[in-house]
Design a protein around this motif. Structure first.
Motif, PDB file in Angstrom:
ATOM      1  N   LEU A  11       0.932  -1.038   0.070  1.00 43.71           N
ATOM      2  CA  LEU A  11      -0.120   0.085   0.020  1.00 43.71           C
ATOM      3  C   LEU A  11       1.050   1.456   0.046  1.00 43.71           C
ATOM      4  O   LEU A  11       1.741   1.278   0.959  1.00 43.71           O
ATOM      5  N   GLU A  12       0.718   2.167  -0.970  1.00 41.06           N
ATOM      6  CA  GLU A  12       1.660   3.262  -1.037  1.00 41.06           C
ATOM      7  C   GLU A  12       0.710   4.499  -0.810  1.00 41.06           C
ATOM      8  O   GLU A  12      -0.647   4.664  -1.223  1.00 41.06           O
ATOM      9  N   LYS A  13       1.169   5.564  -0.098  1.00 43.82           N
ATOM     10  CA  LYS A  13       0.397   7.003  -0.189  1.00 43.82           C
ATOM     11  C   LYS A  13       1.540   7.879  -0.852  1.00 43.82           C
ATOM     12  O   LYS A  13       2.639   8.137  -0.447  1.00 43.82           O
ATOM     13  N   ASP A  14       1.065   8.510  -1.819  1.00 44.48           N
ATOM     14  CA  ASP A  14       1.782   9.428  -2.486  1.00 44.48           C
ATOM     15  C   ASP A  14       3.061   8.844  -3.029  1.00 44.48           C
ATOM     16  O   ASP A  14       4.194   9.443  -3.064  1.00 44.48           O
ATOM     17  N   GLY A  15       3.182   7.686  -3.524  1.00 38.32           N
ATOM     18  CA  GLY A  15       4.189   6.941  -4.178  1.00 38.32           C
ATOM     19  C   GLY A  15       5.343   6.331  -3.069  1.00 38.32           C
ATOM     20  O   GLY A  15       6.296   5.766  -3.254  1.00 38.32           O
ATOM     21  N   ILE A  16       4.971   6.601  -1.510  1.00 34.44           N
ATOM     22  CA  ILE A  16       5.624   6.035  -0.740  1.00 34.44           C
ATOM     23  C   ILE A  16       4.797   4.911   0.288  1.00 34.44           C
ATOM     24  O   ILE A  16       3.865   5.006   0.514  1.00 34.44           O
ATOM     25  N   VAL A  17       5.814   3.707   0.193  1.00 37.94           N
ATOM     26  CA  VAL A  17       5.100   2.430   0.773  1.00 37.94           C
ATOM     27  C   VAL A  17       4.814   2.621   2.169  1.00 37.94           C
ATOM     28  O   VAL A  17       5.740   3.217   2.799  1.00 37.94           O
ATOM     29  N   VAL A  18       3.668   2.322   2.545  1.00 38.48           N
ATOM     30  CA  VAL A  18       3.329   2.717   3.911  1.00 38.48           C
ATOM     31  C   VAL A  18       2.985   1.514   4.711  1.00 38.48           C
ATOM     32  O   VAL A  18       3.073   1.109   5.881  1.00 38.48           O
ATOM     33  N   LYS A  19       2.673   0.418   3.997  1.00 38.06           N
ATOM     34  CA  LYS A  19       2.463  -0.663   4.340  1.00 38.06           C
ATOM     35  C   LYS A  19       2.831  -1.951   3.194  1.00 38.06           C
ATOM     36  O   LYS A  19       2.397  -1.918   2.234  1.00 38.06           O
ATOM     37  N   GLU A  20       3.576  -3.052   3.507  1.00 37.70           N
ATOM     38  CA  GLU A  20       3.653  -4.235   2.671  1.00 37.70           C
ATOM     39  C   GLU A  20       3.808  -5.479   3.636  1.00 37.70           C
ATOM     40  O   GLU A  20       4.242  -5.649   4.712  1.00 37.70           O
ATOM     41  N   GLU A  21       3.072  -6.390   2.847  1.00 35.68           N
ATOM     42  CA  GLU A  21       2.587  -7.547   3.831  1.00 35.68           C
ATOM     43  C   GLU A  21       2.049  -8.799   2.826  1.00 35.68           C
ATOM     44  O   GLU A  21       1.753  -8.635   1.992  1.00 35.68           O
ATOM     45  N   PHE A  22       2.710 -10.174   3.704  1.00 34.31           N
ATOM     46  CA  PHE A  22       2.056 -11.176   2.814  1.00 34.31           C
ATOM     47  C   PHE A  22       0.951 -11.499   3.671  1.00 34.31           C
ATOM     48  O   PHE A  22       0.730 -11.666   4.757  1.00 34.31           O
ATOM     49  N   VAL A  23      -0.230 -11.816   2.736  1.00 34.91           N
ATOM     50  CA  VAL A  23      -1.520 -12.024   3.361  1.00 34.91           C
ATOM     51  C   VAL A  23      -2.105 -13.661   2.726  1.00 34.91           C
ATOM     52  O   VAL A  23      -1.978 -13.866   1.355  1.00 34.91           O
ATOM     53  N   ARG A  24      -2.514 -14.437   3.454  1.00 33.20           N
ATOM     54  CA  ARG A  24      -2.879 -15.609   2.964  1.00 33.20           C
ATOM     55  C   ARG A  24      -4.455 -15.543   2.617  1.00 33.20           C
ATOM     56  O   ARG A  24      -5.002 -14.858   2.875  1.00 33.20           O
ATOM     57  N   GLU A  25      -4.794 -16.561   1.732  1.00 34.80           N
ATOM     58  CA  GLU A  25      -6.141 -16.719   1.326  1.00 34.80           C
ATOM     59  C   GLU A  25      -7.099 -16.715   2.580  1.00 34.80           C
ATOM     60  O   GLU A  25      -7.071 -17.667   3.326  1.00 34.80           O
ATOM     61  N   GLY A  26      -8.303 -15.905   2.510  1.00 34.45           N
ATOM     62  CA  GLY A  26      -9.188 -16.011   3.654  1.00 34.45           C
ATOM     63  C   GLY A  26      -8.582 -15.011   4.677  1.00 34.45           C
ATOM     64  O   GLY A  26      -9.548 -14.737   5.716  1.00 34.45           O
ATOM     65  N   ASP A  27      -7.524 -14.417   4.692  1.00 31.56           N
ATOM     66  CA  ASP A  27      -7.017 -13.480   5.845  1.00 31.56           C
ATOM     67  C   ASP A  27      -7.345 -11.951   5.279  1.00 31.56           C
ATOM     68  O   ASP A  27      -7.685 -11.868   4.073  1.00 31.56           O
ATOM     69  N   TYR A  28      -7.081 -10.925   6.089  1.00 28.56           N
ATOM     70  CA  TYR A  28      -7.286  -9.802   5.948  1.00 28.56           C
ATOM     71  C   TYR A  28      -6.040  -8.944   5.788  1.00 28.56           C
ATOM     72  O   TYR A  28      -4.998  -9.101   6.659  1.00 28.56           O
ATOM     73  N   PHE A  29      -5.864  -7.913   4.907  1.00 30.17           N
ATOM     74  CA  PHE A  29      -4.909  -6.830   4.888  1.00 30.17           C
ATOM     75  C   PHE A  29      -5.734  -5.513   5.431  1.00 30.17           C
ATOM     76  O   PHE A  29      -6.528  -5.031   5.048  1.00 30.17           O
ATOM     77  N   THR A  30      -4.807  -5.135   6.397  1.00 29.63           N
ATOM     78  CA  THR A  30      -5.717  -3.925   7.275  1.00 29.63           C
ATOM     79  C   THR A  30      -4.416  -2.804   7.360  1.00 29.63           C
ATOM     80  O   THR A  30      -3.057  -3.224   7.703  1.00 29.63           O
ATOM     81  N   TYR A  31      -4.808  -1.698   7.416  1.00 34.45           N
ATOM     82  CA  TYR A  31      -3.674  -0.689   7.483  1.00 34.45           C
ATOM     83  C   TYR A  31      -4.471   0.414   8.352  1.00 34.45           C
ATOM     84  O   TYR A  31      -5.423   0.898   8.237  1.00 34.45           O
ATOM     85  N   ASN A  32      -3.729   0.714   9.494  1.00 35.45           N
ATOM     86  CA  ASN A  32      -4.118   1.739  10.451  1.00 35.45           C
ATOM     87  C   ASN A  32      -3.394   2.967  10.424  1.00 35.45           C
ATOM     88  O   ASN A  32      -2.188   2.885   9.980  1.00 35.45           O
ATOM     89  N   THR A  33      -3.818   4.147  10.610  1.00 36.41           N
ATOM     90  CA  THR A  33      -3.051   5.302  10.574  1.00 36.41           C
ATOM     91  C   THR A  33      -3.747   6.211  11.601  1.00 36.41           C
ATOM     92  O   THR A  33      -4.460   5.647  12.598  1.00 36.41           O
ATOM     93  N   THR A  34      -3.068   7.442  11.733  1.00 36.99           N
ATOM     94  CA  THR A  34      -3.452   8.161  12.697  1.00 36.99           C
ATOM     95  C   THR A  34      -4.154   9.415  12.274  1.00 36.99           C
ATOM     96  O   THR A  34      -3.673  10.051  11.254  1.00 36.99           O
TER      97      THR A  34
END
Length: 469
Positions: free
Chosen positions: A426-449
């Motif tokens: 996941l990139e924000k304005d071209g900068i990676v803010v989160k990178e993660e391996f996710v299995r089938e059936g799982d969730y990709f979640t991004y938290n911020t402030t």
């Protein structure tokens, strides 16, 4: 009846006038109205409740009887004017009429009331509405001492079903009908800024000649954050220059950070061994803004300008009621006021989130907002930069990217060796803010402030994966 035995008009009236029911001259050909009504120094001045009403000199050199007729005037109300159609107001009060109070018919026909009571075709209809509170031709001339109807008669009180009903002291033009945007200014103060001509008073000017205001009331900041424009529109307050404070009591340990609203925080750096004083540190956006040694019984205060050209305002006022020194750890008890809410919004869209209830996703121009905090009346909202619903679905291919809006972009970087999971970035304005391996059936979640509050910006399930080759 009066006996006309006096040798002059004055002697006749002075001896016999109190029994007269009309004011005819000796020849009974005209009414001597001027004796009482245009000569306040005459003998009859004292019979009026207000002698100032005796001196009636309107219409210049036109005789009183030209309009009011002759004979027995004091037995009837002076409203029916001889020779004039009472429903044709502009005949007397138009630019070519003989009345003192004249109006510009052309300007009225281009005003905000141009179509009032079908006034576009019969201008007199508008006159009847405000001056007689009726929608049909009047039988009598309105009482000259009676004030015309106010704005609220039609626009708020629902007395006459002639025009749009408005909420009292609220702006409704260009905003949602259910909005509750209060305006302390009276109608005339704003509407007097756009007029086509001038009347005798601000009320008559607005009612006869006001245009639809040039100001766009949905543009909140143009009035509330611009002093020059605001002066013209009753000087509405700049919300950024106000602060709502909360009365608090707090025991703070020296190794803790006290997080306040509006991104302020307080810490204790050290206390003296006698417990008489302590160093208090204040931070804003994690940067130090004040450090002060405060004695027990005194106060720690912080003043700041909320807007660039505003005056300093006290937003923190904390009394130090107790200091305890415990060697490596100290404790300070605060009692006083800290900021609860400060307006920092600089766009009208931000104003809508609180002040226009219908400004939400169900409106064509609406967005969904997330409640960050809801503490009594202190509600902080934030627009969702990535706005998903539970039913949203997306199929992506290897190497493909997904533009999520607001500068966010989701990319498939790679698959695991056994093809059981996928590497998402996941990139924000071209900068990676989160990178993660996710299995089938799982969730990709991004938290911020957001505004000092941690929120879940994105949460999506990997429903399935298909690998070819």
């Amino acid at each position: 009846m009066i006996n006309f035995n006096g040798s002059t008009v004055n002697s006749t009236i002075s001896h016999y006038g109190k029994k007269r029911t009309d004011m005819l001259d000796l020849n009974k050909t005209s009414t001597i109205c001027s004796y009482c009504h245009q000569d306040p120094a005459s003998e009859f001045s004292d019979v009026f409740n207000k002698t100032s009403r005796t001196n009636i000199t309107h219409n210049g050199n036109i005789s009183c009887s030209s309009c009011h007729g002759t004979g027995r005037l004091h037995d009837t109300t002076l409203v029916n004017m001889k020779g004039y159609n009472l429903s044709n107001c502009v005949a007397c009060h138009g630019k070519s009429g003989f009345a003192i109070n004249k109006l510009d018919e052309n300007a009225i026909n281009k005003s905000i009331h141009a179509n009032l009571n079908n006034a576009s075709s019969i201008l007199n209809g508008a006159c009847w509405t405000c001056h007689s509170n009726i929608i049909t031709a009047p039988e009598n001339h309105p009482d000259i001492v009676k004030q015309p109807e106010t704005c609220s008669t039609c626009h708020i009180e629902d007395t006459l079903n002639l025009t749009q009903k408005l909420k009292p002291n609220h702006l409704t033009r260009h905003t949602a009908e259910s909005s509750q945007v209060k305006a302390a200014a009276a109608c005339i103060l704003c509407h007097s800024n756009d007029v086509r001509a001038s009347g005798k008073t601000i009320n008559s000017t607005v009612s006869h000649y006001a245009k639809y205001p040039a100001v766009d009331t949905k543009d909140c900041v143009s009035c509330h954050q611009n002093k020059e424009i605001g002066k013209k529109w009753s000087s509405p307050p700049d919300p950024r220059d106000t602060v709502r404070l909360a009365n608090v009591e707090k025991k703070l340990v020296s190794d803790e950070i006290w997080k306040l609203d509006q991104n302020y925080s307080i810490a204790i750096s050290e206390a003296d061994k006698e417990g008489q004083s302590a160093w208090i540190e204040l931070y804003y956006n994690a940067k130090p803004v004040k450090k002060e040694l405060v004695t027990q019984g005194d106060s720690f205060k912080y003043d700041t300008k909320l807007v660039e050209d505003g005056a300093n305002k006290t937003i923190i006022d904390l009394g130090i009621s107790d200091i305890f020194y415990g060697g490596t750890v100290s404790l300070v008890t605060f009692r006083g006021f800290v900021p609860k809410h400060i307006h920092t919004e600089t766009s009208s869209v931000q104003c809508y989130t609180c002040h226009v209830r219908d400004y939400r996703s169900d409106r064509p121009d609406g967005y969904r907002y997330l409640v960050l905090k809801n503490e009594e009346q202190n509600i902080t909202l934030n627009r969702l930069d990535i706005d998903f619903s539970a039913s949203d679905k997306k199929t992506m291919y290897s190497g493909e990217s997904w533009d999520l809006g607001s500068g966010y972009e989701l990319k498939i970087k790679d698959f695991g060796p056994d093809r059981a999971y996928v590497l998402l970035a996941l990139e924000k304005d071209g900068i990676v803010v989160k990178e993660e391996f996710v299995r089938e059936g799982d969730y990709f979640t991004y938290n911020t402030t957001s505004n000092g509050v941690e929120i879940t910006m994105l949460s999506m399930k990997i429903a399935g994966m298909f690998v070819n080759g």
